[in-house]
Motif scaffolding. Structure first.
Motif, PDB file in Angstrom:
ATOM      1  N   TRP A  72      43.630  27.778  32.952  1.00 19.77           N
ATOM      2  CA  TRP A  72      45.165  27.657  31.558  1.00 19.77           C
ATOM      3  C   TRP A  72      46.083  27.256  32.744  1.00 19.77           C
ATOM      4  O   TRP A  72      46.736  27.195  33.992  1.00 19.77           O
ATOM      5  CB  TRP A  72      45.215  29.605  31.537  1.00 19.77           C
ATOM      6  N   THR A  73      47.204  26.752  32.128  1.00 17.71           N
ATOM      7  CA  THR A  73      47.936  26.523  32.432  1.00 17.71           C
ATOM      8  C   THR A  73      49.806  27.575  31.726  1.00 17.71           C
ATOM      9  O   THR A  73      50.107  27.163  30.258  1.00 17.71           O
ATOM     10  CB  THR A  73      48.375  24.806  32.356  1.00 17.71           C
ATOM     11  N   PHE A  74      50.165  27.981  32.177  1.00 16.18           N
ATOM     12  CA  PHE A  74      51.700  28.947  31.708  1.00 16.18           C
ATOM     13  C   PHE A  74      52.754  28.471  31.831  1.00 16.18           C
ATOM     14  O   PHE A  74      53.086  27.619  33.087  1.00 16.18           O
ATOM     15  CB  PHE A  74      51.610  30.511  32.165  1.00 16.18           C
ATOM     16  N   TYR A  75      54.155  27.866  31.287  1.00 18.19           N
ATOM     17  CA  TYR A  75      54.933  27.384  30.862  1.00 18.19           C
ATOM     18  C   TYR A  75      55.958  28.386  30.685  1.00 18.19           C
ATOM     19  O   TYR A  75      55.828  29.577  30.510  1.00 18.19           O
ATOM     20  CB  TYR A  75      54.998  26.172  29.716  1.00 18.19           C
ATOM     21  N   SER A  76      56.781  28.520  31.440  1.00 16.68           N
ATOM     22  CA  SER A  76      58.229  29.381  31.431  1.00 16.68           C
ATOM     23  C   SER A  76      59.402  28.558  32.262  1.00 16.68           C
ATOM     24  O   SER A  76      59.410  27.480  32.105  1.00 16.68           O
ATOM     25  CB  SER A  76      58.008  30.486  32.486  1.00 16.68           C
ATOM     26  N   VAL A  77      60.822  29.047  31.502  1.00 18.05           N
ATOM     27  CA  VAL A  77      61.344  28.558  32.495  1.00 18.05           C
ATOM     28  C   VAL A  77      61.827  28.701  32.903  1.00 18.05           C
ATOM     29  O   VAL A  77      61.860  29.266  34.426  1.00 18.05           O
ATOM     30  CB  VAL A  77      63.171  29.349  31.087  1.00 18.05           C
ATOM     31  N   ASP A  78      62.559  27.551  34.212  1.00 15.24           N
ATOM     32  CA  ASP A  78      62.898  26.541  35.217  1.00 15.24           C
ATOM     33  C   ASP A  78      64.126  27.943  35.803  1.00 15.24           C
ATOM     34  O   ASP A  78      65.890  26.867  35.546  1.00 15.24           O
ATOM     35  CB  ASP A  78      62.394  25.666  35.407  1.00 15.24           C
ATOM     36  N   LYS A  79      63.725  29.064  36.206  1.00 11.85           N
ATOM     37  CA  LYS A  79      65.546  29.179  36.369  1.00 11.85           C
ATOM     38  C   LYS A  79      65.962  29.388  37.497  1.00 11.85           C
ATOM     39  O   LYS A  79      67.460  29.599  37.538  1.00 11.85           O
ATOM     40  CB  LYS A  79      65.021  31.233  36.409  1.00 11.85           C
ATOM     41  N   SER A  80      65.680  27.885  38.509  1.00 11.46           N
ATOM     42  CA  SER A  80      65.710  28.003  39.674  1.00 11.46           C
ATOM     43  C   SER A  80      66.202  25.931  39.386  1.00 11.46           C
ATOM     44  O   SER A  80      66.778  25.410  40.535  1.00 11.46           O
ATOM     45  CB  SER A  80      64.852  27.543  40.557  1.00 11.46           C
ATOM     46  N   SER A  81      67.191  25.289  38.179  1.00 13.16           N
ATOM     47  CA  SER A  81      67.066  24.395  37.708  1.00 13.16           C
ATOM     48  C   SER A  81      68.130  24.256  38.042  1.00 13.16           C
ATOM     49  O   SER A  81      69.312  25.718  37.405  1.00 13.16           O
ATOM     50  CB  SER A  81      66.029  24.118  36.314  1.00 13.16           C
ATOM     51  N   GLU A  82      69.476  23.308  37.824  1.00 14.51           N
ATOM     52  CA  GLU A  82      70.108  23.529  38.547  1.00 14.51           C
ATOM     53  C   GLU A  82      71.044  22.625  36.590  1.00 14.51           C
ATOM     54  O   GLU A  82      71.908  23.251  36.749  1.00 14.51           O
ATOM     55  CB  GLU A  82      71.011  21.970  38.768  1.00 14.51           C
ATOM     56  N   TYR A  83      70.347  23.351  35.996  1.00 16.40           N
ATOM     57  CA  TYR A  83      70.473  22.963  34.239  1.00 16.40           C
ATOM     58  C   TYR A  83      70.788  24.685  33.656  1.00 16.40           C
ATOM     59  O   TYR A  83      70.708  24.979  32.509  1.00 16.40           O
ATOM     60  CB  TYR A  83      70.098  21.653  33.833  1.00 16.40           C
ATOM     61  N   TYR A  84      69.892  25.761  34.611  1.00 16.69           N
ATOM     62  CA  TYR A  84      69.458  26.688  33.839  1.00 16.69           C
ATOM     63  C   TYR A  84      70.914  27.083  33.235  1.00 16.69           C
ATOM     64  O   TYR A  84      70.767  28.065  32.094  1.00 16.69           O
ATOM     65  CB  TYR A  84      69.031  27.493  34.916  1.00 16.69           C
ATOM     66  N   PRO A  85      72.078  27.167  34.551  1.00 16.95           N
ATOM     67  CA  PRO A  85      72.832  28.652  33.413  1.00 16.95           C
ATOM     68  C   PRO A  85      74.127  27.179  32.460  1.00 16.95           C
ATOM     69  O   PRO A  85      74.558  27.837  31.444  1.00 16.95           O
ATOM     70  CB  PRO A  85      74.258  27.375  35.201  1.00 16.95           C
ATOM     71  N   PHE A  86      73.109  26.638  32.556  1.00 11.63           N
ATOM     72  CA  PHE A  86      73.926  25.358  31.027  1.00 11.63           C
ATOM     73  C   PHE A  86      73.185  25.860  30.032  1.00 11.63           C
ATOM     74  O   PHE A  86      74.076  26.399  29.278  1.00 11.63           O
ATOM     75  CB  PHE A  86      73.727  24.145  31.420  1.00 11.63           C
ATOM     76  N   ILE A  87      71.978  26.311  30.516  1.00 12.15           N
ATOM     77  CA  ILE A  87      70.821  26.420  29.063  1.00 12.15           C
ATOM     78  C   ILE A  87      71.140  28.167  28.534  1.00 12.15           C
ATOM     79  O   ILE A  87      70.791  28.422  27.520  1.00 12.15           O
ATOM     80  CB  ILE A  87      69.147  25.695  29.095  1.00 12.15           C
TER      81      ILE A  87
END
Length: 114
Positions: A72-87
């Motif tokens: 299985w491959t599980f997907y989650s929001v990348d909370k370390s992304s530089e764009y996370y505060p925006f999204i």
């Protein structure tokens, strides 16, 4: 103070991707629950290739991360992304989608990653 602004072009691209109801719902779902493609197929009643295409677009922009666990491959929001505060400001305004996860659990189609 840390500068958390992003380029206008990147912001427009993110907003365009999140302008799709399926991708927006996916992002809200995986904000707190890692999900695999087969779970999204069940939730959205869409084909696996369609779901994979949506996830690829989100992953290519760096909004989601994937974690492999056996087959299985599980997907989650990348909370370390530089764009996370925006999204995050967008996701915070959306209704909770936990009932979709509960439905998977009740139907026995929820895959646990741990």
């Amino acid at each position: 103070m840390i500068n958390t602004s992003i380029e206008m072009e990147r912001a427009a691209l993110i907003l365009k991707l999140l302008g799709d109801k399926t991708r927006l719902t996916m992002m809200k779902l995986i904000e707190n629950h890692a999900c695999c493609v087969c779970e999204f197929v069940e939730i959205f009643k869409m084909s696996q290739p369609s779901i994979s295409q949506h996830l690829r677009k989100l992953k290519d922009l760096g909004l989601v991360e994937e974690e492999r666990n056996s087959q299985w491959t599980f997907y989650s929001v990348d909370k370390s992304s530089e764009y996370y505060p925006f999204i995050k400001t967008i996701l915070d305004q959306l209704p909770n989608q936990d009932e979709k996860i509960r439905e998977l659990e009740e139907n026995g189609t929820r895959i646990e990653c741990c």
